[in-house]
Design a protein around this motif. Structure first.
Motif, PDB file in Angstrom:
ATOM      1  N   SER A 100       0.845  -1.192   0.000  1.00  9.67           N
ATOM      2  CA  SER A 100       0.000   0.000   0.000  1.00  9.67           C
ATOM      3  C   SER A 100       0.881   1.242   0.000  1.00  9.67           C
ATOM      4  CB  SER A 100      -0.910   0.004   1.238  1.00  9.67           C
ATOM      5  OG  SER A 100      -1.689   1.187   1.285  1.00  9.67           O
ATOM      6  N   VAL A 101       0.748   2.056  -1.043  1.00 11.00           N
ATOM      7  CA  VAL A 101       1.462   3.333  -1.131  1.00 11.00           C
ATOM      8  C   VAL A 101       0.405   4.403  -1.375  1.00 11.00           C
ATOM      9  CG1 VAL A 101       3.275   4.653  -2.274  1.00 11.00           C
ATOM     10  CG2 VAL A 101       3.454   2.152  -2.142  1.00 11.00           C
ATOM     11  N   ARG A 102      -0.127   4.932  -0.299  1.00  8.97           N
ATOM     12  CA  ARG A 102      -1.209   5.913  -0.387  1.00  8.97           C
ATOM     13  C   ARG A 102      -0.654   7.272   0.014  1.00  8.97           C
ATOM     14  NH1 ARG A 102      -5.659   4.006  -1.789  1.00  8.97           N
ATOM     15  NH2 ARG A 102      -6.933   5.680  -0.909  1.00  8.97           N
ATOM     16  N   TRP A 103      -0.088   7.934  -0.983  1.00  9.51           N
ATOM     17  CA  TRP A 103       0.603   9.200  -0.789  1.00  9.51           C
ATOM     18  C   TRP A 103      -0.217  10.363  -1.326  1.00  9.51           C
ATOM     19  CZ3 TRP A 103       6.482   8.451  -2.320  1.00  9.51           C
ATOM     20  CH2 TRP A 103       7.090   7.629  -1.368  1.00  9.51           C
ATOM     21  N   TRP A 104       0.291  11.561  -1.056  1.00  9.81           N
ATOM     22  CA  TRP A 104      -0.362  12.793  -1.523  1.00  9.81           C
ATOM     23  C   TRP A 104       0.668  13.700  -2.192  1.00  9.81           C
ATOM     24  CZ3 TRP A 104      -4.531  15.198  -2.950  1.00  9.81           C
ATOM     25  CH2 TRP A 104      -4.583  16.581  -2.966  1.00  9.81           C
ATOM     26  N   ARG A 105       0.321  14.181  -3.367  1.00 11.45           N
ATOM     27  CA  ARG A 105       1.104  15.217  -4.038  1.00 11.45           C
ATOM     28  C   ARG A 105       0.159  16.353  -4.405  1.00 11.45           C
ATOM     29  NH1 ARG A 105       4.595  12.908  -1.942  1.00 11.45           N
ATOM     30  NH2 ARG A 105       6.489  11.991  -2.841  1.00 11.45           N
ATOM     31  N   ASP A 106       0.526  17.586  -4.049  1.00 10.80           N
ATOM     32  CA  ASP A 106      -0.381  18.720  -4.245  1.00 10.80           C
ATOM     33  C   ASP A 106      -0.189  19.378  -5.607  1.00 10.80           C
ATOM     34  OD1 ASP A 106       1.993  20.100  -3.975  1.00 10.80           O
ATOM     35  OD2 ASP A 106       1.525  20.915  -1.997  1.00 10.80           O
ATOM     36  N   ASP A 107      -0.958  20.456  -5.845  1.00  8.83           N
ATOM     37  CA  ASP A 107      -0.902  21.146  -7.138  1.00  8.83           C
ATOM     38  C   ASP A 107       0.477  21.738  -7.396  1.00  8.83           C
ATOM     39  OD1 ASP A 107      -3.528  20.512  -7.579  1.00  8.83           O
ATOM     40  OD2 ASP A 107      -4.316  22.456  -6.944  1.00  8.83           O
ATOM     41  N   ALA A 108       1.133  22.211  -6.328  1.00  9.28           N
ATOM     42  CA  ALA A 108       2.460  22.809  -6.502  1.00  9.28           C
ATOM     43  C   ALA A 108       3.446  21.776  -7.040  1.00  9.28           C
ATOM     44  CB  ALA A 108       2.953  23.379  -5.175  1.00  9.28           C
ATOM     45  N   TYR A 109       3.332  20.541  -6.600  1.00  7.38           N
ATOM     46  CA  TYR A 109       4.224  19.484  -7.071  1.00  7.38           C
ATOM     47  C   TYR A 109       4.073  19.277  -8.568  1.00  7.38           C
ATOM     48  CZ  TYR A 109       6.150  14.774  -7.636  1.00  7.38           C
ATOM     49  OH  TYR A 109       6.869  13.690  -8.068  1.00  7.38           O
ATOM     50  N   TYR A 110       2.845  19.217  -9.029  1.00  9.72           N
ATOM     51  CA  TYR A 110       2.598  18.952 -10.444  1.00  9.72           C
ATOM     52  C   TYR A 110       2.683  20.202 -11.319  1.00  9.72           C
ATOM     53  CZ  TYR A 110       1.205  14.191  -9.327  1.00  9.72           C
ATOM     54  OH  TYR A 110       1.210  12.884  -8.915  1.00  9.72           O
ATOM     55  N   SER A 111       2.968  21.347 -10.719  1.00  7.29           N
ATOM     56  CA  SER A 111       3.071  22.580 -11.512  1.00  7.29           C
ATOM     57  C   SER A 111       4.394  22.688 -12.267  1.00  7.29           C
ATOM     58  CB  SER A 111       2.892  23.808 -10.611  1.00  7.29           C
ATOM     59  OG  SER A 111       3.977  23.925  -9.698  1.00  7.29           O
ATOM     60  N   GLN A 112       5.412  21.912 -11.857  1.00  9.46           N
ATOM     61  CA  GLN A 112       6.686  21.952 -12.575  1.00  9.46           C
ATOM     62  C   GLN A 112       6.503  21.369 -13.970  1.00  9.46           C
ATOM     63  OE1 GLN A 112      10.235  20.608 -10.532  1.00  9.46           O
ATOM     64  NE2 GLN A 112      11.081  19.790 -12.418  1.00  9.46           N
ATOM     65  N   PRO A 113       6.991  22.066 -14.994  1.00  7.84           N
ATOM     66  CA  PRO A 113       6.818  21.592 -16.375  1.00  7.84           C
ATOM     67  C   PRO A 113       7.322  20.157 -16.560  1.00  7.84           C
ATOM     68  CG  PRO A 113       7.660  23.824 -16.375  1.00  7.84           C
ATOM     69  CD  PRO A 113       7.683  23.366 -14.941  1.00  7.84           C
ATOM     70  N   GLY A 114       6.470  19.309 -17.106  1.00  5.82           N
ATOM     71  CA  GLY A 114       6.845  17.936 -17.398  1.00  5.82           C
ATOM     72  C   GLY A 114       6.594  16.950 -16.290  1.00  5.82           C
ATOM     73  N   ARG A 115       6.363  17.425 -15.070  1.00  3.75           N
ATOM     74  CA  ARG A 115       6.180  16.485 -13.967  1.00  3.75           C
ATOM     75  C   ARG A 115       4.837  15.766 -14.102  1.00  3.75           C
ATOM     76  NH1 ARG A 115       7.961  18.789  -8.704  1.00  3.75           N
ATOM     77  NH2 ARG A 115       9.941  17.878  -9.347  1.00  3.75           N
ATOM     78  N   GLY A 116       4.897  14.452 -13.982  1.00  5.23           N
ATOM     79  CA  GLY A 116       3.706  13.645 -14.140  1.00  5.23           C
ATOM     80  C   GLY A 116       3.345  13.369 -15.585  1.00  5.23           C
ATOM     81  N   MET A 117       4.192  13.820 -16.504  1.00  6.41           N
ATOM     82  CA  MET A 117       3.936  13.615 -17.927  1.00  6.41           C
ATOM     83  C   MET A 117       4.832  12.510 -18.465  1.00  6.41           C
ATOM     84  SD  MET A 117       1.552  15.780 -18.196  1.00  6.41           S
ATOM     85  CE  MET A 117       1.214  15.935 -19.946  1.00  6.41           C
ATOM     86  N   LYS A 118       4.262  11.707 -19.360  1.00 12.70           N
ATOM     87  CA  LYS A 118       4.973  10.539 -19.860  1.00 12.70           C
ATOM     88  C   LYS A 118       6.249  10.910 -20.601  1.00 12.70           C
ATOM     89  CE  LYS A 118       4.044   6.044 -21.886  1.00 12.70           C
ATOM     90  NZ  LYS A 118       3.009   5.157 -22.471  1.00 12.70           N
ATOM     91  N   ALA A 119       6.231  12.025 -21.324  1.00 12.30           N
ATOM     92  CA  ALA A 119       7.397  12.406 -22.135  1.00 12.30           C
ATOM     93  C   ALA A 119       8.639  12.601 -21.286  1.00 12.30           C
ATOM     94  CB  ALA A 119       7.091  13.678 -22.921  1.00 12.30           C
ATOM     95  N   ARG A 120       8.498  13.174 -20.083  1.00  6.54           N
ATOM     96  CA  ARG A 120       9.661  13.433 -19.238  1.00  6.54           C
ATOM     97  C   ARG A 120       9.888  12.330 -18.216  1.00  6.54           C
ATOM     98  NH1 ARG A 120      10.890  17.544 -14.273  1.00  6.54           N
ATOM     99  NH2 ARG A 120       9.850  15.813 -13.215  1.00  6.54           N
ATOM    100  N   ASP A 121       8.805  11.963 -17.486  1.00 10.03           N
ATOM    101  CA  ASP A 121       8.940  11.026 -16.371  1.00 10.03           C
ATOM    102  C   ASP A 121       8.767   9.574 -16.782  1.00 10.03           C
ATOM    103  OD1 ASP A 121       9.396  13.164 -14.743  1.00 10.03           O
ATOM    104  OD2 ASP A 121       7.395  13.189 -13.832  1.00 10.03           O
ATOM    105  N   GLY A 122       8.082   9.322 -17.885  1.00  8.25           N
ATOM    106  CA  GLY A 122       7.880   7.956 -18.341  1.00  8.25           C
ATOM    107  C   GLY A 122       6.723   7.238 -17.679  1.00  8.25           C
ATOM    108  N   GLY A 123       6.276   7.733 -16.538  1.00  7.85           N
ATOM    109  CA  GLY A 123       5.189   7.087 -15.812  1.00  7.85           C
ATOM    110  C   GLY A 123       4.754   7.927 -14.635  1.00  7.85           C
TER     111      GLY A 123
END
Length: 331
Positions: free
Chosen positions: A152-175
């Motif tokens: 079980s990995v039940r974590w939290w990431r807020d809007d500020a985390y995902y505001s960095q360009p490319g974060r959470g996107m397949k092109a940069r992070d892959g997954g």
């Protein structure tokens, strides 16, 4: 002992625990230079740590005194950087994941093996004391044969985390949650119990953020010997909770929660190791954890170079969790 001279590539969010570890082990290692393509990051790095920077990565690849590189750059740059390191004859300690694609991950490992160079991967969860104690219990047969398990990995990431360009996107992070966050716990899990033969699962992206990778995964796993397990991983569980690995065996059960282990052998005394250390990076601040385990990864990498052995988490070991993630997403 002669100090090993190293270079650092990548000075983003993931760098502080690595840099602090290098400083802690300054009797064994010297940072010749650190590089980021962002000038502001180079200035801030020097101001904070007092360590030298270089204006191009070439300065590190071309320096014959640099025997190893600590690569902390985004996943989509890993394969190119590792290829250049191999051509320059440099060993590499690589922040996870190996690369942003399965093919790239395999090539990273093969490139370093063909060059006869050492590749270490930063899977610091393996070095937590509670995790090492759980491994020892399993190896000694204290819990018997594993029957069922749960991750079980039940974590939290807020809007500020995902505001960095490319974060959470397949092109940069892959997954998403699997390759970027849960990979540490999944790596530890696979290192303890091995790879399953069957996976049935679901993955998706919640309405909370606009990314093109998964932030929620639920799956069931089965091994050839009959062991069954579940995986539940997300970055949408506010405010974030410690990751857990639970194992029930023929002779007892164990629960690893963050850096705390509780084990219950049948007919024996309960075993409790560690303390509740909070979410250990599972909440809104991804870096809210001690760098002690990163230091242990670095020390093991340096020991491996000095002793001519493979690191505890080398490229081949890392490919196992990449395979599990590939199986989960394929399902």
């Amino acid at each position: 002992m002669n100090k090993r001279r190293v270079g650092v590539i990548g000075l983003g969010m993931a760098s502080p625990p690595h840099i602090q570890s290098l400083l802690d082990l300054s009797d064994r290692v010297e940072v010749v230079g650190a590089f980021s393509p962002t000038p502001e990051r180079r200035v801030a790095f020097t101001a904070r740590y007092g360590l030298p920077v270089v204006e191009t990565a070439d300065a590190l690849f071309d320096d014959p005194a640099v025997s190893a590189l600590v690569v902390l750059a985004p996943p989509d740059s890993h394969l190119d950087l590792v290829k250049r390191a191999a051509e320059a004859g440099k060993h590499v300690l690589l922040e996870k994941p190996l690369a942003e694609t399965p093919a790239g991950a395999a090539e990273v490992v093969e490139v370093m093996e063909r060059a006869g160079l050492t590749l270490g991967v930063v899977f610091q969860h393996r070095f937590r004391r509670a995790a090492e104690e759980l491994r020892a219990l399993l190896d000694a047969g204290v819990l018997g044969e594993p029957l069922t398990a749960a991750v079980s990995v039940r974590w939290w990431r807020d809007d500020a985390y995902y505001s960095q360009p490319g974060r959470g996107m397949k092109a940069r992070d892959g997954g998403g949650v699997l390759l970027t966050q849960a990979i540490h716990t999944l790596d530890l899990f696979v290192s303890l119990l091995g790879l399953p033969s069957e996976v049935v699962g679901f993955s998706g992206t919640t309405p909370l953020r606009r990314i093109d990778t998964e932030d929620a995964v639920c799956a069931a796993l089965r091994w050839p010997g009959g062991l069954m397990a579940t995986v539940n991983a997300t970055t949408a569980a506010y405010p974030g909770f410690p990751e857990r690995i639970e194992i029930a065996g023929t002779k007892g059960s164990a629960v690893l929660s963050g850096d705390r282990l509780e084990a219950f052998p049948v007919g024996g005394e309960a075993i409790r190791i560690g303390a509740d250390g909070g979410t250990l990076g599972g909440g809104a601040d991804p870096m809210a954890f001690s760098h002690a385990h990163h230091r242990a990864v670095l020390a093991d990498f340096l020991d491996a170079l000095d002793q001519g052995r493979t690191p505890r988490a080398d490229g081949r070991e890392a490919l196992k969790v990449h395979r599990l993630i590939e199986m989960l997403l394929a399902s």
